[in-house]
Design a protein around this motif. Sequence first.
Motif, short mmCIF file in Angstrom:
data_model
loop_
_atom_site.label_atom_id
_atom_site.label_comp_id
_atom_site.label_asym_id
_atom_site.label_seq_id
_atom_site.Cartn_x
_atom_site.Cartn_y
_atom_site.Cartn_z
N LEU A 245 -5.36 7.90 -8.28
CA LEU A 245 -5.24 6.64 -7.56
C LEU A 245 -4.22 6.73 -6.42
N ALA A 246 -3.22 7.59 -6.58
CA ALA A 246 -2.20 7.73 -5.54
C ALA A 246 -2.79 8.24 -4.24
N LEU A 247 -3.83 9.09 -4.34
CA LEU A 247 -4.48 9.60 -3.12
C LEU A 247 -5.17 8.45 -2.39
N TRP A 248 -5.80 7.58 -3.15
CA TRP A 248 -6.46 6.44 -2.53
C TRP A 248 -5.44 5.50 -1.87
N HIS A 249 -4.34 5.27 -2.55
CA HIS A 249 -3.33 4.38 -1.97
C HIS A 249 -2.74 4.96 -0.69
N LEU A 250 -2.61 6.26 -0.64
CA LEU A 250 -2.16 6.90 0.59
C LEU A 250 -3.18 6.66 1.70
N PHE A 251 -4.44 6.85 1.40
CA PHE A 251 -5.50 6.62 2.38
C PHE A 251 -5.47 5.17 2.87
N PHE A 252 -5.37 4.21 1.96
CA PHE A 252 -5.30 2.80 2.35
C PHE A 252 -4.12 2.54 3.27
N ARG A 253 -2.99 3.13 2.93
CA ARG A 253 -1.77 2.87 3.71
C ARG A 253 -1.90 3.46 5.12
N ILE A 254 -2.50 4.63 5.22
CA ILE A 254 -2.70 5.24 6.53
C ILE A 254 -3.57 4.34 7.40
N VAL A 255 -4.65 3.83 6.82
CA VAL A 255 -5.56 2.94 7.56
C VAL A 255 -4.82 1.68 8.00
N GLU A 256 -4.08 1.07 7.10
CA GLU A 256 -3.43 -0.21 7.39
C GLU A 256 -2.25 -0.08 8.35
N ALA B 127 2.73 5.71 7.23
CA ALA B 127 2.31 5.58 5.84
C ALA B 127 3.18 6.45 4.94
N ALA B 128 3.45 7.66 5.39
CA ALA B 128 4.30 8.56 4.60
C ALA B 128 5.71 7.97 4.42
N LYS B 129 6.23 7.37 5.46
CA LYS B 129 7.54 6.75 5.38
C LYS B 129 7.54 5.59 4.39
N ASP B 130 6.47 4.78 4.42
CA ASP B 130 6.35 3.66 3.48
C ASP B 130 6.36 4.15 2.04
N LEU B 131 5.70 5.29 1.81
CA LEU B 131 5.54 5.81 0.45
C LEU B 131 6.63 6.81 0.08
N ILE C 73 7.40 9.80 1.26
CA ILE C 73 7.01 11.20 1.14
C ILE C 73 7.03 11.83 2.53
N ASP C 74 7.07 13.15 2.59
CA ASP C 74 7.07 13.86 3.86
C ASP C 74 5.68 13.79 4.49
N PRO C 75 5.59 13.67 5.83
CA PRO C 75 4.28 13.61 6.49
C PRO C 75 3.39 14.80 6.17
N SER C 76 3.97 15.98 6.01
CA SER C 76 3.16 17.15 5.68
C SER C 76 2.54 17.03 4.30
N VAL C 77 3.30 16.42 3.37
CA VAL C 77 2.77 16.18 2.02
C VAL C 77 1.63 15.17 2.10
N ALA C 78 1.82 14.11 2.90
CA ALA C 78 0.79 13.10 3.07
C ALA C 78 -0.48 13.71 3.64
N SER C 79 -0.33 14.61 4.60
CA SER C 79 -1.49 15.25 5.23
C SER C 79 -2.25 16.09 4.22
N ARG C 80 -1.53 16.82 3.39
CA ARG C 80 -2.19 17.66 2.38
C ARG C 80 -2.91 16.79 1.34
N ARG C 81 -2.30 15.68 0.96
CA ARG C 81 -2.92 14.81 -0.05
C ARG C 81 -4.17 14.14 0.51
N LEU C 82 -4.14 13.78 1.77
CA LEU C 82 -5.33 13.20 2.39
C LEU C 82 -6.45 14.24 2.42
N ALA C 83 -6.10 15.47 2.75
CA ALA C 83 -7.09 16.55 2.77
C ALA C 83 -7.67 16.77 1.37
#
Length: 309
Positions: A5-16, A23-27, A29-39
């Motif tokens: 579910l955390a992957l989905w919440h990251l995706f939602f946050r990026i969109v919003e 989105a990474a700052k809100d959550l 986490i590091d932007p590189s981590v966010a990019s890998r999780r989205l992938a």
Amino acid sequence: MNHDLALWHLFFRIVERGSLIKAAKDLHIDPSVASRRLATLEHQLKVQLLNRSTRKLSLTAAGTVAYEQMRPLLDEIEGVLGDISNKSLAGKIKITAPVNFGEHYVTQWLTLFQRQHPDITFDLVLSDHCLDLRQEGIDLAIRIGELPASTLIAKKLGNMSNVLCASPEYLLKYGTPEHPQDLSYHKSVIYSLHQSASPTRLQLSRGHVIEHVDLSGHFYLNNIGAIYQAVCHGVGIHAGPAWLFNEAILNKKLIRLLPDWQLPSLPIHLLRMKSHYVPSRISALIDWIALCWKDNDVGAKLPQDISLL
């Protein structure tokens, strides 16, 4: 597919937020981590959700479907899971309210609620602007005034009475209006964030008689707390919420004007996103705020025997 579910919440946050970095700052986490999780999420789905460029992100067709269909479903799933796993009310609630009303009432209401339910975490955002609930991740919003058409679910708490007043010093200098039309010759303090298309046009009624007056906007402010100070310091006349001006009028710091005439009251609502399932912590808070509104008698009118100067 049993996706995290955390992957989905990251995706939602990026969109919003319109930005992976935000989105990474809100959550936290590091932007590189966010990019890998989205992938990782896209790899699991075997589809690209976002078009990436150096300037902006945009949803693909699949990403649009994923966001619009999965966002409400996962919100409901989390609400159900939270209620199943917790015997008592627990979890985070993000709520927004107008600045001065939030300071005067909402903060105390939430404090008392949290005292009864210590596992609740509040994120109270005070703003006189109408924040986007989905984009800001807000569970509940308190709004004062007429509501525009939307898909939000609204619960009306009641109506807020308004009162016309000025300081004794102002009235000694400029005179006391005896009829609504007299107001057009006076200096007025205007709330600049008023939702009305004509914030300087005032309606007063007495029985079946209705008067419309065009005020002379002399001082514009975007915060009712600042308006209160301006009126108390003799800047001009103002028609504002009775709960804010009641005490000053009772203490003769301000004078109520045209007491035989009534100003339109303003509705106040609690808003939430449309959902088939409402988490128990949210429904309990809605009921609590409604009870607090009633017990505090926020919408009460001024006593009719408060006289002019």
